[in-house]
Design a protein around this motif. Sequence first.
Motif, short mmCIF file in Angstrom:
data_model
loop_
_atom_site.label_atom_id
_atom_site.label_comp_id
_atom_site.label_asym_id
_atom_site.label_seq_id
_atom_site.Cartn_x
_atom_site.Cartn_y
_atom_site.Cartn_z
N LEU A 11 3.84 -15.00 -6.61
CA LEU A 11 3.56 -13.57 -6.63
C LEU A 11 2.23 -13.32 -5.94
O LEU A 11 1.21 -13.92 -6.31
N VAL A 13 -0.21 -10.30 -5.38
CA VAL A 13 -0.58 -8.92 -5.69
C VAL A 13 -1.52 -8.43 -4.59
O VAL A 13 -2.54 -9.06 -4.33
N THR A 35 7.22 -12.95 -3.88
CA THR A 35 7.28 -11.53 -4.21
C THR A 35 5.92 -10.92 -3.88
O THR A 35 4.89 -11.47 -4.27
N ALA A 37 3.49 -7.55 -4.28
CA ALA A 37 3.33 -6.38 -5.13
C ALA A 37 2.22 -5.49 -4.59
O ALA A 37 1.20 -5.97 -4.10
N SER A 38 2.46 -4.18 -4.70
CA SER A 38 1.49 -3.20 -4.19
C SER A 38 1.85 -1.85 -4.79
O SER A 38 2.95 -1.66 -5.30
N THR A 57 9.99 -7.46 -3.29
CA THR A 57 8.86 -6.53 -3.41
C THR A 57 8.83 -5.92 -4.81
O THR A 57 9.86 -5.85 -5.49
N ALA A 58 7.64 -5.48 -5.22
CA ALA A 58 7.49 -4.83 -6.52
C ALA A 58 6.38 -3.79 -6.44
O ALA A 58 5.27 -4.11 -6.00
N GLU A 59 6.69 -2.56 -6.81
CA GLU A 59 5.65 -1.54 -6.90
C GLU A 59 4.86 -1.78 -8.19
O GLU A 59 5.44 -1.81 -9.28
N LEU A 60 3.56 -1.96 -8.05
CA LEU A 60 2.74 -2.31 -9.21
C LEU A 60 1.32 -1.80 -9.02
O LEU A 60 0.69 -2.08 -8.00
N PHE A 71 5.75 -4.89 -16.24
CA PHE A 71 6.19 -5.74 -15.14
C PHE A 71 6.29 -7.20 -15.57
O PHE A 71 7.30 -7.87 -15.30
#
Length: 238
Positions: A11, A13, A35, A37-38, A57-60, A71
């Motif tokens: 991950l 970030v 992955t 994240a942003s 991808t992950a919206e975080l 999350f």
Amino acid sequence: MSNILSKKRVLVVGGSSGIGLATAQAASAAGGRVTIASRSAEKLAAAAAQIGNDIETAELDIQNQTDVETFFQRSEPWDHVVISAAKTPSGPVRRLSLNDARAAMDSKFWGAYQVARAVQIVPFGSLTFVSGFLSVRPSATAVLQGAINAALEGLARGLALELSPVRVNAVSPGLVETPLWSGMDAEKRRAMFEGAAGRLPAKRVGQPEDVANAVMFLLTTPFATGSTVRVDGGGAIG
């Protein structure tokens, strides 16, 4: 370094631009299941298209405690986590508003703290922070940034003990040519980089890939924990 991270869950970030994007690219090229994240869905989509290799991808928003806890409650344990997300206001202490100062601390320190508190990492996996060389080479016009970076590096050393056998480290960049400077006038930006390069022992400013190389070293070196690796072109000694 081909496939050294084969099937490892990584991950990043802040992986949608700059140092984070370069790190995600390097981890993906090494076989990792990456992955990024942003907070920005648009930037995530553009970065994922650039990297390829089935990047997730992950919206975080790491400043939002609920977002962070939700999350990580929903995700499986990670093998490696890198935190490179921060955009902090700067300026002399007596000119920087307290609100801006708190926002800077929230973004770079407390955001990383919240991730470290909530994330699950497999034994002998790693957590890596991106700090900055102002922690050891203070600037009269960026005192707060130096203090935040020093706090982040101190957090890494303490967590290396608390979270053992998970390894916790920091990478401390100097001046790096990233999109962070894109809002600056192009000519002034060029002059700044050329001037800095002339003063640095390395005679160049950093590129995101330089910092990503250091992150990859820490991810893939089982004997590295509680360490801060400077990648600053000699800025701390120049």
